[in-house]
Design an enzyme around this catalytic site. Sequence first.
Site, PDB file in Angstrom:
ATOM      1  N   TYR A   1       0.828  -1.218   0.000  1.00 53.45           N
ATOM      2  CA  TYR A   1       0.000   0.000   0.000  1.00 53.45           C
ATOM      3  C   TYR A   1       0.853   1.256   0.000  1.00 53.45           C
ATOM      4  O   TYR A   1       2.070   1.198   0.203  1.00 53.45           O
ATOM      5  CB  TYR A   1      -0.957   0.006   1.195  1.00 53.45           C
ATOM      6  CG  TYR A   1      -0.330   0.375   2.526  1.00 53.45           C
ATOM      7  CD1 TYR A   1       0.520  -0.501   3.194  1.00 53.45           C
ATOM      8  CD2 TYR A   1      -0.568   1.617   3.115  1.00 53.45           C
ATOM      9  CE1 TYR A   1       1.093  -0.151   4.415  1.00 53.45           C
ATOM     10  CE2 TYR A   1      -0.005   1.969   4.331  1.00 53.45           C
ATOM     11  CZ  TYR A   1       0.831   1.084   4.975  1.00 53.45           C
ATOM     12  OH  TYR A   1       1.401   1.431   6.173  1.00 53.45           O
TER      13      TYR A   1
ATOM     14  N   ARG B   1       8.020   4.187  -4.874  1.00 56.58           N
ATOM     15  CA  ARG B   1       8.063   3.265  -3.724  1.00 56.58           C
ATOM     16  C   ARG B   1       7.051   2.131  -3.895  1.00 56.58           C
ATOM     17  O   ARG B   1       7.335   0.976  -3.544  1.00 56.58           O
ATOM     18  CB  ARG B   1       7.828   4.020  -2.413  1.00 56.58           C
ATOM     19  CG  ARG B   1       8.097   3.137  -1.202  1.00 56.58           C
ATOM     20  CD  ARG B   1       8.062   3.893   0.100  1.00 56.58           C
ATOM     21  NE  ARG B   1       6.763   4.499   0.332  1.00 56.58           N
ATOM     22  CZ  ARG B   1       6.508   5.369   1.322  1.00 56.58           C
ATOM     23  NH1 ARG B   1       7.465   5.726   2.153  1.00 56.58           N
ATOM     24  NH2 ARG B   1       5.305   5.872   1.471  1.00 56.58           N
TER      25      ARG B   1
ATOM     26  N   ARG C   1      -7.020 -21.666  -0.299  1.00 55.27           N
ATOM     27  CA  ARG C   1      -5.947 -21.077   0.497  1.00 55.27           C
ATOM     28  C   ARG C   1      -4.670 -21.860   0.240  1.00 55.27           C
ATOM     29  O   ARG C   1      -4.622 -23.058   0.523  1.00 55.27           O
ATOM     30  CB  ARG C   1      -6.312 -21.103   1.993  1.00 55.27           C
ATOM     31  CG  ARG C   1      -5.233 -20.501   2.880  1.00 55.27           C
ATOM     32  CD  ARG C   1      -5.654 -20.474   4.347  1.00 55.27           C
ATOM     33  NE  ARG C   1      -4.582 -19.909   5.183  1.00 55.27           N
ATOM     34  CZ  ARG C   1      -3.579 -20.607   5.709  1.00 55.27           C
ATOM     35  NH1 ARG C   1      -3.500 -21.918   5.517  1.00 55.27           N
ATOM     36  NH2 ARG C   1      -2.641 -20.009   6.429  1.00 55.27           N
TER      37      ARG C   1
ATOM     38  N   LYS D   1       6.452  -1.625   1.948  1.00 52.14           N
ATOM     39  CA  LYS D   1       5.257  -1.024   2.568  1.00 52.14           C
ATOM     40  C   LYS D   1       4.090  -2.010   2.424  1.00 52.14           C
ATOM     41  O   LYS D   1       3.239  -1.880   1.541  1.00 52.14           O
ATOM     42  CB  LYS D   1       4.954   0.339   1.932  1.00 52.14           C
ATOM     43  CG  LYS D   1       4.056   1.203   2.808  1.00 52.14           C
ATOM     44  CD  LYS D   1       4.161   2.663   2.472  1.00 52.14           C
ATOM     45  CE  LYS D   1       3.134   3.518   3.198  1.00 52.14           C
ATOM     46  NZ  LYS D   1       3.214   3.479   4.659  1.00 52.14           N
TER      47      LYS D   1
ATOM     48  N   GLU E   1      12.314   3.467  14.136  1.00 57.13           N
ATOM     49  CA  GLU E   1      11.293   4.434  13.713  1.00 57.13           C
ATOM     50  C   GLU E   1      10.126   4.304  14.671  1.00 57.13           C
ATOM     51  O   GLU E   1      10.249   3.641  15.707  1.00 57.13           O
ATOM     52  CB  GLU E   1      10.863   4.149  12.261  1.00 57.13           C
ATOM     53  CG  GLU E   1      10.322   2.745  12.048  1.00 57.13           C
ATOM     54  CD  GLU E   1       9.859   2.448  10.619  1.00 57.13           C
ATOM     55  OE1 GLU E   1       9.743   3.376   9.799  1.00 57.13           O
ATOM     56  OE2 GLU E   1       9.593   1.271  10.342  1.00 57.13           O
TER      57      GLU E   1
HETATM   58  N1  PDD Z   1       2.748   5.308   7.348  1.00 61.48           N
HETATM   59  N2  PDD Z   1       7.443   4.273   8.865  1.00 61.48           N
HETATM   60  C1  PDD Z   1       6.348   3.513   8.838  1.00 61.48           C
HETATM   61  C2  PDD Z   1       6.384   2.188   9.502  1.00 61.48           C
HETATM   62  C3  PDD Z   1       5.188   3.964   8.194  1.00 61.48           C
HETATM   63  O1  PDD Z   1       4.100   3.194   8.162  1.00 61.48           O
HETATM   64  C4  PDD Z   1       5.181   5.252   7.593  1.00 61.48           C
HETATM   65  C5  PDD Z   1       3.974   5.800   6.892  1.00 61.48           C
HETATM   66  C6  PDD Z   1       6.359   6.028   7.644  1.00 61.48           C
HETATM   67  C7  PDD Z   1       6.465   7.387   6.997  1.00 61.48           C
HETATM   68  O2  PDD Z   1       6.513   7.277   5.595  1.00 61.48           O
HETATM   69  P1  PDD Z   1       5.978   8.447   4.655  1.00 61.48           P
HETATM   70  O3  PDD Z   1       6.681   9.684   5.075  1.00 61.48           O
HETATM   71  O4  PDD Z   1       6.351   8.019   3.301  1.00 61.48           O
HETATM   72  O5  PDD Z   1       4.497   8.554   4.874  1.00 61.48           O
HETATM   73  C8  PDD Z   1       7.471   5.500   8.285  1.00 61.48           C
HETATM   74  C9  PDD Z   1       1.527   5.667   6.685  1.00 61.48           C
HETATM   75  C10 PDD Z   1       1.233   7.136   6.730  1.00 61.48           C
HETATM   76  C11 PDD Z   1       0.404   4.802   7.220  1.00 61.48           C
HETATM   77  O6  PDD Z   1       0.662   3.614   7.381  1.00 61.48           O
HETATM   78  O7  PDD Z   1      -0.709   5.292   7.426  1.00 61.48           O
END
Ligand code: PDD
Length: 280
Positions: free
Chosen positions: A32, A51, A100, A146, A178
């Site tokens: 996503y 990305r 599955r 992601k 993070e």
């Molecule tokens: N999350 N680290 C993680 C684990 C994240 O899920 C996100 C973003 C970020 C920041 O990435 P960016 O600056 O590209 O949004 C860092 C999104 C906003 C979410 O899951 O809703």
Amino acid sequence: MSIAYLNGEWGAITDAKVSVLDRGFLFGDGIYEVIPVYAGKLFTLERHLIRLANSLSEVDMDNPMSDTQWTALLTEAVERSGENNAALYVQVTRGADTLRNHVYPDALVPTVFVMVNAAPILERNSVAPYSLITLDDFRWSMGQIKTVSLIAASMLKNKAIAAGANDAVLIRAGKVTECTASNIFVVVDGVLVTPPKSAHLLHGITRDLIVELALEHKISFQEREITVEELSGASEIFITSSTHEAWPVSHLNETPVGNGEPGVIWHHIDDLFQNFKKQV
Ligand code: PDD
């Protein structure tokens, strides 16, 4: 108005339905992106599409659309929503199988889902600093992907909320990675520091923009590992994400960070970010 797109159909989010055999539902087998929308325009769309393509490639999924097709679809979603400050969510799963099975089937039609929701935080009317707690980062070691498999991040976020905080700073082998859905910056001895990109954190687009702004404006900056001790002694902490921009942190493990107010470097970065937004 919240709007949803699912496999070629537009409608209300509550009406969109996927098969129980969708691999996104059964295995969390999906990717996503969350893209901010300002004044009805998708912000840094190109970076998000890169990305998205990288994440798909890492999990051996074909990208179902070209960048031109994505741009047309996502722009239409924003237009249909009529929202100005919003978050666009786009998800691609490997699709629905007939049973599955852990093994990827040969030919599956990916499921493509898009929704646009109002994002009041992006209006920046009030920026109430966050309280964070530190938690052990027990997520997997493919943090650059992601993926929609977010159970570990959800567990950690909910632990933080249950402890009365807004979020958790995650620690792996004594080093800061993070937060559960954002990257982190700290100020140590007057220097702005963020952990280097690795497989232990998402390569955030807001993070990249802020690094670029800091370098361009000669803010003293380092990309390096941050120890727990440095985190605890930091004079400023802020988090970054597409839904929060740069967001200040007032407390870490119930102790004030600096004087407990958003710091000068955060203010500087936030000003630069707001100006950059206006320019683009
Ligand atoms: N999350 N680290 C993680 C684990 C994240 O899920 C996100 C973003 C970020 C920041 O990435 P960016 O600056 O590209 O949004 C860092 C999104 C906003 C979410 O899951 O809703």
